[in-house]
Design a protein around this motif. Sequence first.
Motif, PDB file in Angstrom:
ATOM      1  N   CYS A   1      39.825  36.852  37.256  1.00  0.00           N
ATOM      2  CA  CYS A   1      40.617  37.816  36.503  1.00  0.00           C
ATOM      3  C   CYS A   1      41.137  38.899  37.448  1.00  0.00           C
ATOM      4  N   ILE A   2      42.288  39.451  37.118  1.00  0.00           N
ATOM      5  CA  ILE A   2      42.846  40.592  37.851  1.00  0.00           C
ATOM      6  C   ILE A   2      42.897  41.767  36.879  1.00  0.00           C
ATOM      7  N   MET A   3      42.450  42.948  37.317  1.00  0.00           N
ATOM      8  CA  MET A   3      42.575  44.159  36.520  1.00  0.00           C
ATOM      9  C   MET A   3      43.691  45.004  37.117  1.00  0.00           C
ATOM     10  N   ILE A   4      44.621  45.460  36.282  1.00  0.00           N
ATOM     11  CA  ILE A   4      45.766  46.243  36.721  1.00  0.00           C
ATOM     12  C   ILE A   4      45.701  47.618  36.070  1.00  0.00           C
ATOM     13  N   GLN A   5      45.785  48.654  36.891  1.00  0.00           N
ATOM     14  CA  GLN A   5      45.814  50.039  36.415  1.00  0.00           C
ATOM     15  C   GLN A   5      46.915  50.787  37.148  1.00  0.00           C
ATOM     16  N   ASN A   6      47.578  51.694  36.446  1.00  0.00           N
ATOM     17  CA  ASN A   6      48.569  52.596  37.035  1.00  0.00           C
ATOM     18  C   ASN A   6      49.715  51.868  37.730  1.00  0.00           C
ATOM     19  N   LEU A   7      50.117  50.719  37.198  1.00  0.00           N
ATOM     20  CA  LEU A   7      51.294  50.005  37.685  1.00  0.00           C
ATOM     21  C   LEU A   7      52.202  49.759  36.486  1.00  0.00           C
TER      22      LEU A   7
END
Length: 183
Positions: free
Chosen positions: A156-162
Amino acid sequence: MITLLKQSSYKTMPWKNGKGQTAQIAIGPEGASFPDDFFWRISSAQVNGDDPFSKFPGCDRKLVITQGTGLTLNGKDLHQLEVLEFSGEEVIHAKLIEGPVVDLGIIYQRDRIQAEMKVLNLHEISTLNFEGGRHFIFCLRGRLEVHGHLVHAGDCIMIQNLSTLELAGLNHSSYVLISVSEK
């Protein structure tokens, strides 16, 4: 910010009702523990038998079958790659349709959190646009390439502030997109 969450790093823990185990992928807020003080949790579990689901008062749940044929939940069939939403207070009894399954789910406090879950296919390159919150891309099949990270099935990839992310699919990839934000 992008964080790769490898399947080997998921925290294995018992179900709340003690009938099985789940692999916790991510939990919020940071430092929260389950089931005591969490706002949301993403996890994956293998279901090997006909059992009741744990109850989570004050929460809503979204669930997708990622491997296996499916489950019958209170008489309604949930087949692979279909997303089902239900209340944490609801008494749910699960029956296997045809052998064990693996699911992916999010449990979240409905008064604090909004959550979305979608199953998507990716054959080449796609651009995703995000608005606030955290976003998780769980690779179901094939491989994904995200900002130099190679994401294998089960990772899994976690994406924040993009706000924008380019995603490339290898080997006829499919993934689950989960978005979590505070109300």
